[in-house]
Design a protein around this motif. Sequence first.
Motif, PDB file in Angstrom:
ATOM      1  N   MET A 240      -2.558  -1.957   3.077  1.00  0.00           N
ATOM      2  CA  MET A 240      -3.915  -1.407   3.155  1.00  0.00           C
ATOM      3  C   MET A 240      -3.979  -0.239   4.126  1.00  0.00           C
ATOM      4  SD  MET A 240      -6.197  -4.911   3.212  1.00  0.00           S
ATOM      5  CE  MET A 240      -7.745  -4.047   3.547  1.00  0.00           C
ATOM      6  N   ALA A 244      -1.175   2.403   0.500  1.00  0.00           N
ATOM      7  CA  ALA A 244       0.057   2.545  -0.261  1.00  0.00           C
ATOM      8  C   ALA A 244       0.008   1.729  -1.536  1.00  0.00           C
ATOM      9  CB  ALA A 244       1.245   2.123   0.601  1.00  0.00           C
TER      10      ALA A 244
ATOM     11  N   ILE B 223      -5.734  -4.628  -3.341  1.00  0.00           N
ATOM     12  CA  ILE B 223      -5.982  -5.421  -2.131  1.00  0.00           C
ATOM     13  C   ILE B 223      -6.962  -4.647  -1.263  1.00  0.00           C
ATOM     14  CG2 ILE B 223      -4.940  -6.522  -0.134  1.00  0.00           C
ATOM     15  CD1 ILE B 223      -3.777  -7.607  -2.706  1.00  0.00           C
ATOM     16  N   ILE B 224      -8.166  -5.218  -1.066  1.00  0.00           N
ATOM     17  CA  ILE B 224      -9.158  -4.515  -0.256  1.00  0.00           C
ATOM     18  C   ILE B 224      -9.599  -5.337   0.947  1.00  0.00           C
ATOM     19  CG2 ILE B 224      -9.995  -3.079  -2.149  1.00  0.00           C
ATOM     20  CD1 ILE B 224     -12.285  -5.047  -2.487  1.00  0.00           C
ATOM     21  N   GLY B 225      -9.007  -6.527   1.127  1.00  0.00           N
ATOM     22  CA  GLY B 225      -9.328  -7.333   2.295  1.00  0.00           C
ATOM     23  C   GLY B 225      -8.266  -8.393   2.497  1.00  0.00           C
ATOM     24  N   ILE B 226      -8.088  -8.814   3.747  1.00  0.00           N
ATOM     25  CA  ILE B 226      -7.066  -9.828   4.030  1.00  0.00           C
ATOM     26  C   ILE B 226      -7.620 -10.878   4.990  1.00  0.00           C
ATOM     27  CG2 ILE B 226      -4.960  -8.552   3.512  1.00  0.00           C
ATOM     28  CD1 ILE B 226      -6.097  -8.622   7.050  1.00  0.00           C
ATOM     29  N   ILE B 246       0.580  -2.810  -7.246  1.00  0.00           N
ATOM     30  CA  ILE B 246      -0.242  -3.379  -6.173  1.00  0.00           C
ATOM     31  C   ILE B 246      -0.724  -2.239  -5.282  1.00  0.00           C
ATOM     32  CG2 ILE B 246      -0.364  -5.052  -4.293  1.00  0.00           C
ATOM     33  CD1 ILE B 246       2.152  -6.364  -5.391  1.00  0.00           C
ATOM     34  N   HIS B 247      -2.030  -2.048  -5.233  1.00  0.00           N
ATOM     35  CA  HIS B 247      -2.623  -1.019  -4.375  1.00  0.00           C
ATOM     36  C   HIS B 247      -3.172  -1.671  -3.105  1.00  0.00           C
ATOM     37  CE1 HIS B 247      -2.999   2.225  -7.447  1.00  0.00           C
ATOM     38  NE2 HIS B 247      -3.090   1.215  -8.284  1.00  0.00           N
ATOM     39  N   GLY B 248      -3.002  -1.020  -1.991  1.00  0.00           N
ATOM     40  CA  GLY B 248      -3.694  -1.429  -0.777  1.00  0.00           C
ATOM     41  C   GLY B 248      -4.526  -0.265  -0.282  1.00  0.00           C
ATOM     42  N   SER B 249      -5.695  -0.559   0.267  1.00  0.00           N
ATOM     43  CA  SER B 249      -6.461   0.554   0.824  1.00  0.00           C
ATOM     44  C   SER B 249      -7.535   0.084   1.785  1.00  0.00           C
ATOM     45  CB  SER B 249      -7.115   1.384  -0.274  1.00  0.00           C
ATOM     46  OG  SER B 249      -8.249   0.717  -0.764  1.00  0.00           O
ATOM     47  N   THR B 250      -7.919   0.968   2.667  1.00  0.00           N
ATOM     48  CA  THR B 250      -9.118   0.800   3.487  1.00  0.00           C
ATOM     49  C   THR B 250      -9.825   2.143   3.482  1.00  0.00           C
ATOM     50  OG1 THR B 250      -8.065   1.550   5.515  1.00  0.00           O
ATOM     51  CG2 THR B 250      -8.002  -0.810   5.081  1.00  0.00           C
TER      52      THR B 250
END
Lengths: 314, 314
Positions: A240, A244, B223-226, B246-250
């Motif tokens: 996140m 990426a 993935i927008i939160g963990i 799999i995308h991650g971002s904030t």
Amino acid sequence: MRAVIVEAGAVVVRERPDPVPGTGELLVRVQAAGLNGADLLQRAGLYPAPPGSPADIPGLEFAGVVAAVGPGVERFVVGDRVMAVVGGGAQAELAIVHERTALAVPDTLASVEAGGFPEAFTVAHDTLFTQCALRPGERVLVNGAAGGVGIAGAQLALVAGAAVVASVRAAHLRKALEAFGATAVDPADAAAHGPYDVILEPIGAPNLKTDLDSLAIGGRLAIIGIGAGARGEIDLLQLMSRRACIHGSTLRARPLEEKAVAARLVERQVLPLVAAQRVRVPVEEVFGLKDVDAAYTRFAVGGKLGKIVLDIPG
Amino acid sequence: MRAVIVEAGAVVVRERPDPVPGTGELLVRVQAAGLNGADLLQRAGLYPAPPGSPADIPGLEFAGVVAAVGPGVERFVVGDRVMAVVGGGAQAELAIVHERTALAVPDTLASVEAGGFPEAFTVAHDTLFTQCALRPGERVLVNGAAGGVGIAGAQLALVAGAAVVASVRAAHLRKALEAFGATAVDPADAAAHGPYDVILEPIGAPNLKTDLDSLAIGGRLAIIGIGAGARGEIDLLQLMSRRACIHGSTLRARPLEEKAVAARLVERQVLPLVAAQRVRVPVEEVFGLKDVDAAYTRFAVGGKLGKIVLDIPG
């Protein structure tokens, strides 16, 4: 025709009936067929051919001459030099391919080079540009850089204006990679040369942590092989905060239309580079059809620069 | 001005000097400020504000009225109703925002709704469309679907012609999600309704295996939160054979220009839907500024439909 056959975990040469081209298909007299990691898996019974491909004849790529055409073929005529990625069946004297996935062989490419071109360059092009949208000025890490896909990826990224770090374990292969314009390093030193916008990963899980640690903001990690392991832990918070992306892909499982789209892009965007000799197809060693077992053994040993190719004189 | 301050793991209201707008910035008299998961992390000392944002005033979004403008402001004038995502500092009577990241508030939106709009809808829009390139007819799984981002994502995906499965643990919230047009399910039943082309994941690692198992060929997991955990194992072979990503971002860590691009896309593509009342901003509960501690407690409990918003009468 004679064909390589997977039999009880080994590869042998047997007589098989000649295949017949269907609508839109070419019958190709194969001159050369490159080896790929998938062949070893198929020999071990781990990677069955997709539906529509010969179940027991391995081989994902070939080059040869069109020997006959099925109904409706528009793009090629008998006598044309062609090369292609196929779902299987390439390691034989005759092979079938749909004309929409076949590529004309540029005059600059010898048959053994053409036989080792399609899979590596299609995977590398699809991964770098279609999936990862590589842009000039970006930094690319190519792991396993002396392999077929590695060499193809390093060259295509360089032509596209990226800076390329090429990691390879065998120190004696690094000079050749430097000659292409890459910075060749030991895998243990790859992270120190980062961060990277795009990472081409053909080795698998053991590299996952270092790859993710080495990604730049907005970086893209492309998994194209898992020969050294498939399962690994990831840190989603890291993914996140880097914004990426992890891509996975294989070419073999795709439907005909997706393979044709990938082939068309290679035709338009890579073949001109081959014709202009701006990219090359290094071949490490050529084996005759009768020596197919030795070819597979050589492939499995590693430490090679580029392709292992079967020479199949018609 | 009065502002919410993070002090020794708690939130309290303190007097602070009024901020002064710089070049291109608006000073906004805040009317409402939504709570987000990041606020709880910041209260716990785990998620420091990015450079340029007040270090100890939490709050990622607000709505209010422009009270003054800095030099060079072109898009807004004093008196305009605006709302925005900010790097921090929203939970105060006055806040600063660059005009390029501010949005005009549609007349259809009450202040408390507007205060809970920007973060959830910007994240949902950016994730579904900019990152995951959602197309009509695709199947979307929205986990944590009763939260702010979840409700925004479910509505935007539905408007865009996707089929939406909304998973939420609290059974009593499912009827409201069904009313939006989603198929609301218990998280344990989400996989059975797949496979999914796009999965919105705001909860984290505990869902990772099920998410990956539920992805369609060509699927995208965002993935927008963990909040429930960051580390999990993935199977790279599965990712390859699904040709998945799999995308991650904030949003918070992005530079001003990227936030402005995301805000412009929301302005053009989401505000018309708000104005036409095709999407709504559900608010679960509104708290006054002096009750900020209770608001945070309510937010942390969960089991709510939509946003918790601070009402900050100027």
